[in-house]
Design a protein around this motif. Structure first.
Motif, PDB file in Angstrom:
ATOM      1  N   GLN A 100      -5.612  13.724 -24.105  1.00 53.63           N
ATOM      2  CA  GLN A 100      -5.288  14.887 -23.287  1.00 53.63           C
ATOM      3  C   GLN A 100      -3.943  15.496 -23.688  1.00 53.63           C
ATOM      4  O   GLN A 100      -3.776  16.724 -23.685  1.00 53.63           O
ATOM      5  N   ILE A 101      -2.988  14.643 -24.040  1.00 50.48           N
ATOM      6  CA  ILE A 101      -1.683  15.151 -24.490  1.00 50.48           C
ATOM      7  C   ILE A 101      -1.847  15.968 -25.768  1.00 50.48           C
ATOM      8  O   ILE A 101      -1.277  17.051 -25.908  1.00 50.48           O
TER       9      ILE A 101
ATOM     10  N   LEU B  84       8.724   4.275 -21.151  1.00 50.29           N
ATOM     11  CA  LEU B  84       8.076   5.219 -20.242  1.00 50.29           C
ATOM     12  C   LEU B  84       6.613   4.834 -20.115  1.00 50.29           C
ATOM     13  O   LEU B  84       5.892   4.788 -21.118  1.00 50.29           O
ATOM     14  N   HIS B  85       6.183   4.536 -18.895  1.00 54.45           N
ATOM     15  CA  HIS B  85       4.790   4.163 -18.657  1.00 54.45           C
ATOM     16  C   HIS B  85       4.123   5.255 -17.828  1.00 54.45           C
ATOM     17  O   HIS B  85       4.678   5.726 -16.831  1.00 54.45           O
ATOM     18  N   ALA B  86       2.903   5.629 -18.227  1.00 52.68           N
ATOM     19  CA  ALA B  86       2.203   6.725 -17.565  1.00 52.68           C
ATOM     20  C   ALA B  86       1.311   6.281 -16.418  1.00 52.68           C
ATOM     21  O   ALA B  86       0.692   7.122 -15.763  1.00 52.68           O
ATOM     22  N   GLY B  87       1.233   4.974 -16.142  1.00 53.15           N
ATOM     23  CA  GLY B  87       0.322   4.480 -15.120  1.00 53.15           C
ATOM     24  C   GLY B  87       0.923   4.485 -13.727  1.00 53.15           C
ATOM     25  O   GLY B  87       2.101   4.768 -13.527  1.00 53.15           O
ATOM     26  N   THR B  88       0.078   4.149 -12.762  1.00 53.50           N
ATOM     27  CA  THR B  88       0.526   4.005 -11.376  1.00 53.50           C
ATOM     28  C   THR B  88       0.834   2.545 -11.090  1.00 53.50           C
ATOM     29  O   THR B  88       0.285   1.640 -11.708  1.00 53.50           O
ATOM     30  N   MET B  89       1.698   2.324 -10.117  1.00 51.43           N
ATOM     31  CA  MET B  89       2.278   0.990  -9.929  1.00 51.43           C
ATOM     32  C   MET B  89       1.295  -0.062  -9.452  1.00 51.43           C
ATOM     33  O   MET B  89       1.550  -1.255  -9.611  1.00 51.43           O
ATOM     34  N   ASN B  90       0.196   0.351  -8.830  1.00 52.33           N
ATOM     35  CA  ASN B  90      -0.742  -0.660  -8.344  1.00 52.33           C
ATOM     36  C   ASN B  90      -1.491  -1.332  -9.483  1.00 52.33           C
ATOM     37  O   ASN B  90      -2.140  -2.355  -9.286  1.00 52.33           O
ATOM     38  N   TRP B  91      -1.422  -0.785 -10.686  1.00 49.01           N
ATOM     39  CA  TRP B  91      -2.159  -1.322 -11.832  1.00 49.01           C
ATOM     40  C   TRP B  91      -1.319  -2.384 -12.522  1.00 49.01           C
ATOM     41  O   TRP B  91      -0.125  -2.201 -12.765  1.00 49.01           O
TER      42      TRP B  91
ATOM     43  N   ARG C  79       0.076  15.125 -12.058  1.00 44.41           N
ATOM     44  CA  ARG C  79      -0.494  14.456 -13.227  1.00 44.41           C
ATOM     45  C   ARG C  79      -0.992  15.477 -14.248  1.00 44.41           C
ATOM     46  O   ARG C  79      -2.179  15.588 -14.525  1.00 44.41           O
ATOM     47  N   ASP C  80      -0.057  16.221 -14.807  1.00 48.04           N
ATOM     48  CA  ASP C  80      -0.353  17.218 -15.824  1.00 48.04           C
ATOM     49  C   ASP C  80      -0.099  16.590 -17.193  1.00 48.04           C
ATOM     50  O   ASP C  80       1.017  16.121 -17.462  1.00 48.04           O
ATOM     51  N   PRO C  81      -1.103  16.535 -18.079  1.00 47.47           N
ATOM     52  CA  PRO C  81      -0.890  15.878 -19.381  1.00 47.47           C
ATOM     53  C   PRO C  81       0.278  16.445 -20.169  1.00 47.47           C
ATOM     54  O   PRO C  81       0.882  15.740 -20.975  1.00 47.47           O
ATOM     55  N   SER C  82       0.621  17.705 -19.936  1.00 47.53           N
ATOM     56  CA  SER C  82       1.694  18.322 -20.720  1.00 47.53           C
ATOM     57  C   SER C  82       3.077  17.799 -20.350  1.00 47.53           C
ATOM     58  O   SER C  82       4.053  18.060 -21.070  1.00 47.53           O
ATOM     59  N   VAL C  83       3.199  17.051 -19.255  1.00 47.59           N
ATOM     60  CA  VAL C  83       4.513  16.603 -18.804  1.00 47.59           C
ATOM     61  C   VAL C  83       5.063  15.455 -19.643  1.00 47.59           C
ATOM     62  O   VAL C  83       6.281  15.270 -19.743  1.00 47.59           O
TER      63      VAL C  83
ATOM     64  N   ARG D  18       0.873  -1.191   0.000  1.00 50.66           N
ATOM     65  CA  ARG D  18       0.000   0.000   0.000  1.00 50.66           C
ATOM     66  C   ARG D  18       0.904   1.233   0.000  1.00 50.66           C
ATOM     67  O   ARG D  18       1.153   1.861   1.027  1.00 50.66           O
ATOM     68  N   MET D  19       1.411   1.547  -1.176  1.00 51.48           N
ATOM     69  CA  MET D  19       2.402   2.607  -1.320  1.00 51.48           C
ATOM     70  C   MET D  19       2.060   3.468  -2.526  1.00 51.48           C
ATOM     71  O   MET D  19       1.249   3.081  -3.378  1.00 51.48           O
ATOM     72  N   GLY D  20       2.689   4.624  -2.606  1.00 52.27           N
ATOM     73  CA  GLY D  20       2.517   5.502  -3.748  1.00 52.27           C
ATOM     74  C   GLY D  20       3.425   5.104  -4.898  1.00 52.27           C
ATOM     75  O   GLY D  20       4.045   4.034  -4.893  1.00 52.27           O
ATOM     76  N   ASN D  21       3.514   5.975  -5.913  1.00 53.95           N
ATOM     77  CA  ASN D  21       4.331   5.691  -7.091  1.00 53.95           C
ATOM     78  C   ASN D  21       5.796   5.965  -6.761  1.00 53.95           C
ATOM     79  O   ASN D  21       6.342   7.017  -7.085  1.00 53.95           O
TER      80      ASN D  21
END
Length: 512
Positions: A264-265, A206-213, A238-242, A74-77
């Protein structure tokens, strides 16, 4: 389920497969880059990742955990998410990835249902101490100490069929159900490396998802490491322009995201201002790729997007890619070596001929297929049709072998006695020049009457002309398939992973 006739040897450890040879053959190569906002980034070489993973494995075993015990993450990215995940596998334990966005009650359900023996938390994650009682609870400081401590000498000697990962997905009830995967599932991913991702040792993913997925854990980390490639993940706003800037900064050759993020990009990012010359192509999964989005991205970047279709029970097994030409509107063909068929909705298990719609099925000998549902034998029995696993997706295969997805069997709408797929209706509405996004679902207009409704997000500056969209549909769909109502929304309701939640469409406030 019976054991698939899989290619891995009888003794096989998924973490060893991803790290041991890389640490020996390319120890100084960067394995993982955790990018943040701005130019800062944390990187780990394969030697460092291997050492940290074996240190965490030793620490978990020293706490008394035994083979098969579940370790909930149960952790963040953050990089430690990856290391703890592979550390559990390296120790012969079962990793249970979860989202930090879960409420305490949702997290408690996963802990209780899985019988998790240990819980690893990141900084700032909410935890109900009462629910965690009786379990080993580890935080950032404990994991840091494990990474520095003496590691296990070798990865656990697990069987290919030993359980490795437990992921939770939506069930037929209101509670999620656990999908249990074996160590061999990582080897079962190999057909997608050549035929969807085009992945080699030289790539930077480069993957745009979060690790729990599972999409991120698989495509973003496991697949690159299986090939000796570099993985780049992001832990910032989580800004699409990044994303174009990250592609340029890290020289990404592959970029993976959901279709909605690509859109969105295109809308918000400065693609022309970023150097995308090293990017070979984009990859997408999680929801259907609209043909207009594919065309717009290719026109703007000169790069293709390759789509894949999968599910939690087997990951991605149908795709377009370097060896499978794109056919807009289709996710592609079953990858070479996959045994895929379309079965009748009811009755016999004999595959249907080309062109007929039925249940999308995968043969039980597929090495990437789950071991089964966690403590849900009744649900497991419901998805097996003889020698086939049929998870509820509706599809057809054309004469050329391309798959045409028709939605979920439980998403089918009943219109005047006909069964209608929302995907078919969405495909027509999405082509209207005023429509940016659309979701289709049944709408109750009386206690005894439901109609097909299209919930539309308009393109900027477009007029909210429901009559025009209805007329558009009338020219392209049989009358019984046409929406009876158009509702305009600011945005479609989506899951954290970007999938449209059709069952929530009718709850959304309409645009005045």
């Amino acid at each position: 389920m019976t054991r698939p006739d899989a290619s891995p040897p009888s003794r096989f450890n998924a973490a060893r497969h991803c790290l041991a040879d890389n640490a020996r053959l390319r120890p100084d190569k960067v394995a993982l880059i955790m990018a943040g906002s701005g130019d800062e980034a944390l990187s780990l070489t394969f030697a460092e990742a291997d050492r940290a993973v074996r240190g965490i494995a030793a620490g978990l075993l020293a706490l008394g955990l035994r083979a098969g015990d579940r370790v909930m993450i149960r952790m963040g990215n953050e990089a430690d998410y990856v290391l703890v995940y592979f550390g559990a596998l390296a120790a012969g334990l079962v990793a249970l990835p979860s989202s930090p966005q879960l409420t305490p009650a949702e997290a408690a359900f996963l802990m209780d249902d899985s019988g998790a023996a240990a819980l690893v938390t990141g900084a700032g994650n909410r935890l109900d101490a009462a629910q965690a009682a009786g379990r080993i609870v580890l935080g950032p400081s404990e994991i840091a100490a494990m990474k520095r401590a003496e590691p296990i000498a070798d990865y656990a000697d697990t069987a290919a069929d030993d359980p490795a990962t437990l992921v939770y997905t939506s069930g037929t009830t209101s509670r999620p159900k656990g999908v249990l995967h074996a160590h061999r599932a990582i080897r079962g991913r190999q057909p997608m490396h050549a035929h969807w991702l085009g992945l080699t040792e030289a790539d930077v993913m480069l993957h745009a998802g979060t690790m729990n997925w599972t999409y991120t854990l698989g495509v973003g980390i496991t697949d690159p490491w299986s090939c000796g490639a570099t993985s780049v993940l992001y832990d910032g706003p989580r800004d699409p322009s990044v994303w174009p800037a990250l592609i340029a900064r890290h020289g990404a050759t592959l970029f993976a995201a959901v279709p909605s993020l690509y859109r969105q990009i295109l809308k918000y990012a400065d693609l022309a201002g970023c150097d995308l010359s090293r990017l070979r192509h984009g990859c997408t999964a999680g929801e259907a790729l609209p043909p207009d989005l594919l065309e717009a991205w290719t026109r703007a970047t000169g790069k293709p997007i390759y789509e894949a279709l999968g599910m939690s029970e087997i990951s991605t097994y149908v795709s377009s890619g370097p060896t499978i030409p794109v056919r807009p509107g289709s996710p592609g063909k079953p990858q070479p070596g996959r045994r895929v068929a379309i079965l009748p909705l009811e009755g016999a298990d004999a595959p249907l001929p080309a062109g007929e719609v039925g249940l999308l099925a995968v043969h039980r000998t597929e090495p990437g297929l789950m071991l089964g549902y966690w403590n849900r034998p009744e649900e497991e029995a419901s998805v097996m049709r003889g020698e086939w696993f049929a998870g509820g997706d509706l599809a057809s295969l054309d004469e050329d072998g391309y798959l045409w997805f028709q939605g979920r069997n439980d998403d089918l709408m009943n219109a005047l006695g006909y069964r209608v797929s929302p995907n078919e209706v969405e495909g027509v509405v999405s082509l209207h020049p005023s429509v940016a996004e659309v979701g289709v679902a049944e709408l109750s207009v009386r206690a005894d009457l439901k109609v097909i409704a299209a919930f539309v997000v308009l393109k900027p500056g477009a007029e909210a002309d429901g009559a025009a969209i209805l007329a558009w549909c009338g020219e392209r769909l049989a009358a019984y398939k046409c929406p009876r109502e158009i509702r305009f929304l600011e945005a479609l309701p989506r899951t954290a992973n970007g999938k449209v939640q059709r069952k929530r469409l009718a709850e959304q406030p309409a645009v005045a």
